[in-house]
Every structure is written in structure tokens, then in C-alpha cells.
Write an enzyme that holds these catalytic residues in place. Sequence first.
Site, PDB file in Angstrom:
ATOM      1  N   ASP A 220       0.861  -1.186   0.000  1.00 18.60           N
ATOM      2  CA  ASP A 220       0.000   0.000   0.000  1.00 18.60           C
ATOM      3  C   ASP A 220       0.902   1.242   0.000  1.00 18.60           C
ATOM      4  OD1 ASP A 220      -2.179   1.899   0.611  1.00 18.60           O
ATOM      5  OD2 ASP A 220      -3.333   0.101   1.042  1.00 18.60           O
ATOM      6  N   HIS A 243       2.262   1.998  -3.168  1.00 17.02           N
ATOM      7  CA  HIS A 243       1.328   2.949  -3.785  1.00 17.02           C
ATOM      8  C   HIS A 243       1.854   4.377  -3.775  1.00 17.02           C
ATOM      9  CE1 HIS A 243      -2.346   0.047  -3.229  1.00 17.02           C
ATOM     10  NE2 HIS A 243      -1.333  -0.497  -3.866  1.00 17.02           N
TER      11      HIS A 243
END
Length: 395
Positions: A220, A243
Site C-alpha cells: 500500500d 502505492h
Amino acid sequence: MAKRSHLLLLCQLTFILLIFSSSNAFKYNILSFGAKPDGRSDSTKSFIKAWQAACKSSSSATIYVPQGKFVLGLTKFNGPCKNNDIRFSIDGTLLAQSSKVGLGKLSQWIVFDNVQGVKIDGGTFDGRGKAVWAYKTSTSCWGCSLGASSITFTNSKDIEITRLISMNSELYHIVILKCKDVKVAEVSVKAPWKSPNTDGIHVQMSTGVSITKTTIKTGDDCISIGPGTKNLMIEQVFCGPGHGISIGSLGKGEDEVEAVENVTVRNSMLTGTENGVRIKTWARPSNGYVKAITFENILMRDVNNPIIIDQNYCPHGKSCPDKSSGIKISQVMYKNIKGSSATPIAMKFECSESNPCSALTLQNIALTYQNHPSKSSCQHALGHISGSIVPPSCF
Ligand SMILES: *[C@@H]1O[C@H](CO)[C@@H](O)[C@H](O)[C@H]1NC(C)=O
């Protein structure tokens, strides 16, 4: 007889001097509190006992964790303490107890609350998140907060987290919440790119945090910057897979004041990430703002969205809000950002219709797509440019 007592006195004096001349007067070896480095026995109680001893000490204290594997369940180190210089010096590995997936929300593994002057130096923290990730991936719980964040500091100040490895957290790896003056340096975060919600470092409601010389590979955001973050410095961070480095998401709840102010990200590199430097807000009313942000000297390598502001953030595409975001974004500087985009649009400003982004600055941008100039796209974005800008600005 007189000589003898002189000698004795000398010995005693030397002993006392030895104790007080070392920088830390008291050292607590976790083994002497019954911790077992066998990778099986639960050492939670021993860690808590060592903490209580260090916390009660009126002078500096070091808790030493030697090599070996120590299993810990939910472990809470609570303050306030009688001294504000407690160091965890760790050579070993801390293993999370295998989790009971689906039996409730654990939310935290190792927690420090209300402490001052705590330093964690070294060690490997293994959250053993595999079972939780598999559970999330196989149900609709992908975006849910099931699982435990590995290391959390709350309501604390003067904290240092250095030279440690955090791997395979069930949820976020390191969380800094409601803290003041926190230094994170030479930390390494490792989790597979497919592991859900395994943010590297999450900062929220905190002031004066710095994150330097840190490598984050995860599933993430490498760094997520939540509401109430002020005076944050991110320097020499290597992110990817992951991310990216994200401010937000902000404005998920309606009418909350959610501010992020004075954040700098510089001299950093992103490799193969979904986003580079991102600001994301939900399309809901809010009184929040994001301002005085600098992204400087950043190298992008095959990043999907190198520069992005997304004010219609809704990651799972389900029951998305359709209002206009109330978060005001202003004074965002992008300077010396170079490298390659993995998609044609390297620069995307999707701002709020009711609160356009303002005072955005672009200076010396060079982002290619497949060795050609990339493109940019703008909605409600106002700003100015200087130097050479590729892709051409759409302000
Ligand atoms: C912004 O944050 C930095 C730390 O990153 C701090 O040194 C500086 O004083 C802050 N600036 C303002 C105006 O508060």
C-alpha cells in the site's frame, strides 16, 4: 588493616564510577525477565516487566533484546515514566503471535502510549501477516482495517526509531499518531506488493516528524500522511513497490476539519509504484485544507501516476460520494521531478470544482512515457510554471 579498608574503599569507588560513567546507568536484559529466544514461547509478560522496571527508573535506561526470536502478543508500553530516556537496543527478532483471523479486530501489535524520549534502535519486527492478507483477499474485506499495525506510537514525544526492519505487518507497519518530534531513520519496511493495507509509515495528528534514509517495499502507500500532520520532513526515501507517498486520504467523514500543512518530500526515489507523489481527498464537504507542500528532487522510475492530485478519491469504486471535495489545496510546489511514467499521463490534477487547487508551482519537470514526452491533465487547477516542463503544463 587500614591499608585493607583503603583498598576496599577504592574498589567501591571504582565500582560506583563504572556504573555512573556509562551513558546509561541501567541496563535491562530481556532474558533476565524470563523472555525466551526460542521462537515459540510467549515473551509478552517479560517485555512488559522489563518496561515497567525501565519506566520506574529515575535515570536513563536501556532494555536490551539479544539475538533470537521472541514471540509477542499485543504488547502495550504505557507511560508516563520517571525518566525520559529509555532505549530499546535490539539485536533479535520480534515475532507476532500467529493471528486469529476473523475472530475480531486486533488493530495493534506493539504500542507505545504517552511516552517521552523512547528510542528503538535495531531489531526485526515480523508481523507474520500472511493469513490476514489471504483472508482479506478472499473476502470483500480488502479495504477494511482487520489485522494489527505492527508498531504504534500515540500521544508521545521525542521519539526515535532507527535501524530497524519491519516486515510483513498484518496492517500498517509503523503508525505515528498524536505525537510530537519523532525521528525515523535508516528503517527498512518489507512486505509483498500484493499485501493489502500494509502502509509503510502512517503519520496522523502529529507535528515535527522526520523520515530519512528509509527504504519501503510494500503493498500500500509507502508513506501515508493523514489529517492533522504538520511540519513533516521526508528525505532520502526509496519507495517501491507500493502505492507511493500520499497525503490523504482526507475528508472521508463529512464536515471535519482536516488539515495537512508544511510537508516536504525531497531527494527521494520511487520505483514501479502506483503513484509517485499524491494528494487524495474524498468528494465530500469538509473544512479541511492542504497547504505549504514541497516535492523536490524526486526520481520516478516506471511510476503509474508520478504527479497526481485526486479530489474524487474512492479506491474501491463502491458507494462513492458524488459531491465536490471541500478540502482546499494550495501552495504545492513540484520542483526537479524527473524520470519515467508507466502510463501516458504523468501529471494529473483532478481538483475540486467548488475549491479549485491554487498556487500550484511547477519548476523543472521531466517525465517521459516510453521514451517520449508524457501528457498532463487538469481540472480546476490554478498555478504557475518556471523552467522546463515536460509534460507541458495544463494550468
Ligand atoms: C516546516 O517544517 C520544518 C520541519 O520539516 C520546520 O523546520 C520549519 O520550521 C517548518 N516551517 C514552518 C513555517 O513552520
